[in-house]
Design a protein around this motif. Structure first.
Motif, mmCIF file in Angstrom:
data_model
loop_
_atom_site.group_PDB
_atom_site.id
_atom_site.type_symbol
_atom_site.label_atom_id
_atom_site.label_comp_id
_atom_site.label_asym_id
_atom_site.label_seq_id
_atom_site.Cartn_x
_atom_site.Cartn_y
_atom_site.Cartn_z
ATOM 1 N N LEU A 44 -2.226 13.836 2.265
ATOM 2 C CA LEU A 44 -2.987 12.712 1.719
ATOM 3 C C LEU A 44 -2.948 11.521 2.671
ATOM 4 N N LEU A 45 -1.771 11.216 3.204
ATOM 5 C CA LEU A 45 -1.641 10.088 4.125
ATOM 6 C C LEU A 45 -2.483 10.297 5.381
ATOM 7 N N GLY A 62 0.815 -1.206 0.000
ATOM 8 C CA GLY A 62 0.000 0.000 0.000
ATOM 9 C C GLY A 62 0.849 1.257 0.000
ATOM 10 N N THR A 63 1.879 1.258 0.826
ATOM 11 C CA THR A 63 2.777 2.414 0.880
ATOM 12 C C THR A 63 3.520 2.587 -0.437
ATOM 13 N N LEU A 64 3.929 1.478 -1.029
ATOM 14 C CA LEU A 64 4.659 1.530 -2.297
ATOM 15 C C LEU A 64 3.789 2.085 -3.417
ATOM 16 N N ARG A 65 2.523 1.673 -3.467
ATOM 17 C CA ARG A 65 1.612 2.182 -4.495
ATOM 18 C C ARG A 65 1.384 3.683 -4.336
ATOM 19 N N LEU A 66 1.213 4.121 -3.110
ATOM 20 C CA LEU A 66 1.000 5.547 -2.869
ATOM 21 C C LEU A 66 2.248 6.358 -3.204
ATOM 22 N N PHE A 67 3.404 5.820 -2.863
ATOM 23 C CA PHE A 67 4.646 6.537 -3.155
ATOM 24 C C PHE A 67 4.885 6.604 -4.662
ATOM 25 N N ASN A 120 1.361 7.840 8.506
ATOM 26 C CA ASN A 120 0.599 9.094 8.434
ATOM 27 C C ASN A 120 1.444 10.293 8.030
ATOM 28 N N ARG A 121 2.715 10.052 7.700
ATOM 29 C CA ARG A 121 3.570 11.149 7.263
ATOM 30 C C ARG A 121 4.514 10.655 6.169
ATOM 31 N N ASN A 122 4.970 11.585 5.351
ATOM 32 C CA ASN A 122 5.915 11.251 4.286
ATOM 33 C C ASN A 122 7.181 10.623 4.859
#
Length: 224
Positions: free
Chosen positions: A46-47, A25-30, A62-64
């Motif tokens: 966004l996060l 999930g994190t990889l897709r968002l990044f 919840n943060r970059n």
């Protein structure tokens, strides 16, 4: 590091989620962030919103900064090495602890005035920095990817051999570089690399004092 990556890969994004893990999930968002040019601030907002929208106990960062920490083990390392202002030597190995150049006597750091006293000079940022990207881990990553590994042998297995010059492998000089290294040439996956370097102003502003001097390695094995 591997254990952390494995744990994030196996951990569901939220209880009952079967489509995404914390890592995927994190990889897709990044990936969306990179493709659309979002700033770190935009991505953090966004996060934060997505974390509120998802079910409780979700594992979305919840943060970059937190997202980058999750993906950090997947990245390739780099090193920042301080350099003598006159390029005498690098502050590494036997010179790592020095603060003054033993050749020209210049300080390792820029000097700035202490804001509290207004007079005393204190150490500022380094005068010059070399960003070193170790090549061995990058070569290993290249060979670990099936498609890239196949492309590395293109010059031997996929190249059209005729009288036309389309690739460095079509030139007589290509064969000349292998003279005296028969064992190396026999393995088509062995890399042939060209070194290129030139100064540049990354900001395109002639009045800027900042400049960079990248040193690039070009892999000739790959197809055009």
């Amino acid at each position: 590091m591997y254990d952390t990556l494995k744990s994030d890969f196996e951990q569901a994004l939220y209880p009952g989620c079967s489509m995404f893990t914390r890592l995927s999930g994190t990889l897709r968002l990044f990936s969306l962030k990179a493709r659309n040019g979002w700033t770190d601030k935009n991505f953090t907002e966004l996060l934060e919103l997505l974390k509120e929208m998802l079910p409780e106990d979700n594992m979305l960062p919840n943060r970059n900064y937190e997202a980058k920490k999750i993906l950090c083990p997947m990245g390739l390392e780099y090193k920042k090495i301080h350099v003598y202002p006159n390029d005498c030597v690098l502050y590494t190995n036997d010179f790592a602890t020095l603060k003054v150049c033993s050749t020209c006597g210049l300080s390792r750091f820029k000097k700035k005035i202490d804001g509290s006293s207004g007079e005393e000079e204190i150490e500022g940022p380094p005068a010059k920095v070399l960003w070193y990207l170790p090549i061995i881990p990058r070569f290993k990553r290249l060979l670990a990817i099936k498609e890239d590994a196949r492309n590395l042998t293109w010059h031997e297995n996929g190249r059209k051999c005729d009288k036309f010059l389309r690739h460095p492998a079509d030139a007589p000089q290509w064969r000349g570089t292998g003279e005296g290294y028969a064992e190396c040439v026999a393995e088509s996956r062995n890399l042939r690399i060209g070194l290129a370097t030139d100064g540049m102003n990354p900001y395109g502003n002639l009045s800027s004092k900042h400049s960079s001097w990248p040193v690039l390695l070009v892999i000739y094995n790959l197809p055009p």
